[in-house]
Design a protein around this motif. Sequence first.
Motif, short mmCIF file in Angstrom:
data_model
loop_
_atom_site.label_atom_id
_atom_site.label_comp_id
_atom_site.label_asym_id
_atom_site.label_seq_id
_atom_site.Cartn_x
_atom_site.Cartn_y
_atom_site.Cartn_z
N GLY A 140 5.07 -10.15 5.95
CA GLY A 140 4.45 -9.62 7.15
C GLY A 140 3.23 -10.42 7.58
O GLY A 140 2.90 -11.45 7.01
N PRO A 141 2.55 -9.94 8.65
CA PRO A 141 2.73 -8.63 9.28
C PRO A 141 3.52 -8.64 10.58
O PRO A 141 3.60 -7.62 11.28
CB PRO A 141 1.27 -8.23 9.58
CG PRO A 141 0.62 -9.53 9.96
CD PRO A 141 1.28 -10.58 9.09
N PHE A 142 4.16 -9.79 10.94
CA PHE A 142 4.76 -9.88 12.27
C PHE A 142 6.22 -9.47 12.28
O PHE A 142 7.06 -10.06 12.98
CB PHE A 142 4.56 -11.29 12.83
CG PHE A 142 3.12 -11.69 12.88
CD1 PHE A 142 2.20 -10.91 13.57
CD2 PHE A 142 2.67 -12.83 12.22
CE1 PHE A 142 0.85 -11.26 13.61
CE2 PHE A 142 1.33 -13.19 12.25
CZ PHE A 142 0.41 -12.40 12.95
N ILE A 143 6.55 -8.45 11.52
CA ILE A 143 7.87 -7.82 11.54
C ILE A 143 7.76 -6.63 12.51
O ILE A 143 6.85 -5.81 12.40
CB ILE A 143 8.28 -7.34 10.14
CG1 ILE A 143 8.31 -8.54 9.17
CG2 ILE A 143 9.62 -6.64 10.17
CD1 ILE A 143 8.48 -8.14 7.72
N MET A 184 3.78 -4.78 12.17
CA MET A 184 3.51 -3.91 11.02
C MET A 184 2.08 -3.36 11.06
O MET A 184 1.15 -4.02 11.53
CB MET A 184 3.71 -4.67 9.71
CG MET A 184 5.15 -4.98 9.37
SD MET A 184 5.29 -6.03 7.88
CE MET A 184 4.57 -4.95 6.63
N ASN A 185 1.94 -2.14 10.54
CA ASN A 185 0.63 -1.51 10.40
C ASN A 185 0.54 -0.92 8.98
O ASN A 185 0.49 0.28 8.79
CB ASN A 185 0.44 -0.42 11.46
CG ASN A 185 -0.93 0.24 11.39
OD1 ASN A 185 -1.05 1.46 11.40
ND2 ASN A 185 -1.97 -0.56 11.31
N GLN A 186 0.54 -1.84 8.00
CA GLN A 186 0.65 -1.41 6.61
C GLN A 186 -0.54 -0.57 6.15
O GLN A 186 -0.39 0.32 5.31
CB GLN A 186 0.79 -2.64 5.70
CG GLN A 186 1.19 -2.33 4.27
CD GLN A 186 2.58 -1.71 4.15
OE1 GLN A 186 3.48 -2.04 4.91
NE2 GLN A 186 2.74 -0.78 3.23
N ASN A 204 -2.20 -2.94 14.80
CA ASN A 204 -1.01 -3.60 14.28
C ASN A 204 -1.21 -5.10 14.09
O ASN A 204 -1.95 -5.74 14.83
CB ASN A 204 0.18 -3.37 15.21
CG ASN A 204 0.44 -1.89 15.45
OD1 ASN A 204 0.17 -1.06 14.59
ND2 ASN A 204 0.99 -1.57 16.63
N GLY A 205 -0.49 -5.65 13.09
CA GLY A 205 -0.41 -7.10 12.93
C GLY A 205 -1.66 -7.77 12.40
O GLY A 205 -1.83 -8.97 12.58
#
Length: 336
Positions: free
Chosen positions: A109-112, A120-122, A128-129
């Motif tokens: 990630g995070p660009f899924i 992504m916002n893990q 996000n991202g």
Amino acid sequence: MNQDGDGVNGEDPGDRYVASVELGESGPRVIDAQFRGSNPRMFDSVRLTFSEPIKPSSFTEDDIVEFTGPNGTISTSYTIVPVNGSNDTQFDILFAKQNRQGTYRMTVGPFIEDSLGNYMNQNGDHINGQIPEDRFILEQYLDTSKTKRYDAWKVNRPIRDYRVTRSAITITEAITISDLSVRVNLNHSATGDLRIRLIGPQNQSVVLFDRHGKNGDNLRNTWFSDSADISISQGKPPYNGNYRSIQSLSMFHNSLAAGKWILEVRDTKSGNVGKLLSWSLVVTGTMEDGEGGGMGGMMSAFDNSACVWPVYYLPPSASNGDHSEEWNWADPIEVG
């Protein structure tokens, strides 16, 4: 403050600083992950489970930021496939087989993107991202160790006064030992006469038994293991069960099991004789290639009935009996 740069300090509202950020819809996050392998002693894929459906075209090799193993960075190609029936919430990352024992780490990630195009916002902050905050890191240990048992069946060698009786098992596999147990099965009418030791392939030796039991009879399926609760010196003939040997078997740890192992029984007094019936080695460790090896075949240079037996025949414990009636006098068998 002179936020507006006009030379007049502390103006209200001219010198106030205003920050703003636009929060969109929170992006996807990984909610479950694990390294997987086509056998228990290897990794060849990672399965990721996301909190919502993912746009498959957005998940590419470029999203795998880091992949490391026990020896550092792993260079490999990846194939990323949605798991059938998961509605694009699960994906498998396939890669070349890894079989070195140790810790593996993968960062993605995070660009899924989810189906709406959100990165992504893990970390769950609705931004996000972010790098590195919204990357997902998976870390998992691979244990490639395997337990194998080698038996010398029906040795039936006499134990005579003031004589030394020896029996050998030759292991052909290059297993690096992490644990070792020994079983001894013999008849003798005065165990206090006997001194027993195990000699390894590099001529290292450990005393298992040293003239215990006085005029007691026999060692009957006697296991020597460093994990036993009591020492053999605290036991009584026929010593059926699990005991710590006089010297620790850790002497053999980190050495190769390949080669000739000798069990030596020395009778130190006159008047009582006996017979060495059978003995066994249980070796836990890893193969040089990390695989743990196959089951092997005949293992003894001197005892024609020696063989390796399936791993479920282990030293006795609270949950595992010795199974002596099942195998003690069985005919020789080659496995594998």
